[in-house]
Design a protein around this motif. Structure first.
Motif, PDB file in Angstrom:
ATOM      1  N   LEU A   1      13.111  42.704  27.954  1.00 53.73           N
ATOM      2  CA  LEU A   1      12.840  43.511  26.764  1.00 53.73           C
ATOM      3  C   LEU A   1      11.552  44.297  26.921  1.00 53.73           C
ATOM      4  O   LEU A   1      11.491  45.481  26.594  1.00 53.73           O
ATOM      5  CB  LEU A   1      12.748  42.620  25.519  1.00 53.73           C
ATOM      6  N   LYS A   2      10.539  43.627  27.427  1.00 47.78           N
ATOM      7  CA  LYS A   2       9.240  44.279  27.604  1.00 47.78           C
ATOM      8  C   LYS A   2       9.254  45.262  28.771  1.00 47.78           C
ATOM      9  O   LYS A   2       8.830  46.409  28.629  1.00 47.78           O
ATOM     10  CB  LYS A   2       8.158  43.223  27.817  1.00 47.78           C
ATOM     11  N   GLY A   3       9.747  44.812  29.914  1.00 53.90           N
ATOM     12  CA  GLY A   3       9.688  45.635  31.116  1.00 53.90           C
ATOM     13  C   GLY A   3      10.676  46.780  31.161  1.00 53.90           C
ATOM     14  O   GLY A   3      10.343  47.886  31.580  1.00 53.90           O
TER      15      GLY A   3
ATOM     16  N   ARG B   1       4.976  44.049  20.356  1.00 58.49           N
ATOM     17  CA  ARG B   1       4.633  43.562  19.022  1.00 58.49           C
ATOM     18  C   ARG B   1       4.909  44.638  17.973  1.00 58.49           C
ATOM     19  O   ARG B   1       4.503  45.783  18.093  1.00 58.49           O
ATOM     20  CB  ARG B   1       3.167  43.169  18.992  1.00 58.49           C
ATOM     21  N   GLY B   2       5.646  44.239  16.935  1.00 60.08           N
ATOM     22  CA  GLY B   2       5.942  45.138  15.827  1.00 60.08           C
ATOM     23  C   GLY B   2       7.188  45.988  15.993  1.00 60.08           C
ATOM     24  O   GLY B   2       7.653  46.588  15.025  1.00 60.08           O
TER      25      GLY B   2
ATOM     26  N   CYS C   1      12.559  38.030  21.155  1.00 55.28           N
ATOM     27  CA  CYS C   1      11.862  38.951  20.248  1.00 55.28           C
ATOM     28  C   CYS C   1      10.672  38.249  19.603  1.00 55.28           C
ATOM     29  O   CYS C   1       9.581  38.826  19.507  1.00 55.28           O
ATOM     30  CB  CYS C   1      12.818  39.477  19.177  1.00 55.28           C
ATOM     31  N   ALA C   2      10.873  37.011  19.184  1.00 55.89           N
ATOM     32  CA  ALA C   2       9.774  36.245  18.585  1.00 55.89           C
ATOM     33  C   ALA C   2       8.632  36.091  19.573  1.00 55.89           C
ATOM     34  O   ALA C   2       7.462  36.222  19.207  1.00 55.89           O
ATOM     35  CB  ALA C   2      10.268  34.874  18.127  1.00 55.89           C
ATOM     36  N   ARG C   3       8.961  35.824  20.834  1.00 53.29           N
ATOM     37  CA  ARG C   3       7.934  35.654  21.865  1.00 53.29           C
ATOM     38  C   ARG C   3       7.085  36.916  22.013  1.00 53.29           C
ATOM     39  O   ARG C   3       5.881  36.849  22.222  1.00 53.29           O
ATOM     40  CB  ARG C   3       8.593  35.320  23.195  1.00 53.29           C
ATOM     41  N   LEU C   4       7.718  38.082  21.876  1.00 52.34           N
ATOM     42  CA  LEU C   4       7.004  39.354  22.051  1.00 52.34           C
ATOM     43  C   LEU C   4       6.357  39.852  20.763  1.00 52.34           C
ATOM     44  O   LEU C   4       5.639  40.850  20.769  1.00 52.34           O
ATOM     45  CB  LEU C   4       7.971  40.429  22.567  1.00 52.34           C
ATOM     46  N   GLY C   5       6.645  39.201  19.668  1.00 52.49           N
ATOM     47  CA  GLY C   5       6.125  39.671  18.377  1.00 52.49           C
ATOM     48  C   GLY C   5       6.962  40.793  17.803  1.00 52.49           C
ATOM     49  O   GLY C   5       6.540  41.491  16.890  1.00 52.49           O
TER      50      GLY C   5
END
Length: 150
Positions: A43-45, A51-52, A72-76
């Motif tokens: 998701l991030k990469g 976050r948000g 998603c929770a892990r990334l905020g």
């Protein structure tokens, strides 16, 4: 403590204990934690989720659905599970109102999602399961059709 830490905690103490039973498949806490970590990295990469940001999901319940929620929770990021019984204009309203950055859509809802693309120019559409890989394949970058702005 964020939501996904709950799974990590169980994975640390009882990694082989069954966390989920789904359609005859038993998934241990260790394996489930691994799924969550992999989903969060992708998701991030791959999709730049942080976050948000808002991540929507249109599909049925599955272990991958839960892993996406915990990632998603892990990334905020905020996770928006969409009711598959709603019609496209209702989904468009929800996604616009939430400013969704990405919509993950399972194969059965592909036509429905395609009908919304023109109304959501700032949302990445990520198809899951069109090639049989589900959310996990989409997040790994294979078996999916990522559709940016129409």
């Amino acid at each position: 403590m964020e939501l996904s830490a709950w799974i990590d905690r169980h994975a640390d103490f009882t990694p082989d204990k069954t966390a989920l039973n789904y359609e005859g498949r038993a998934i241990s806490y260790g394996d489930f934690a691994g799924m969550i970590h992999a989903h969060a990295r992708a998701l991030k990469g791959v999709f730049g989720i942080g976050r948000g940001d808002r991540v929507a999901y249109l599909g049925l319940n599955s272990p991958e659905f839960l892993a996406l929620m915990f990632a998603c929770a892990r990334l905020g990021a905020l996770f928006i599970p969409l009711n598959w019984r709603l019609v496209a204009p209702e989904h468009v309203f929800i996604l616009k109102d939430a400013h969704a950055k990405a919509l993950f859509c399972e194969a059965e809802f592909r036509e429905h999602a395609d009908s919304m693309r023109a109304d959501l120019p700032d949302c990445d559409f990520v198809s899951c399961g069109f090639e049989g890989g589900g959310v996990a394949a989409a997040l790994k970058g294979s078996g999916f059709g990522r559709r940016r702005r129409p």
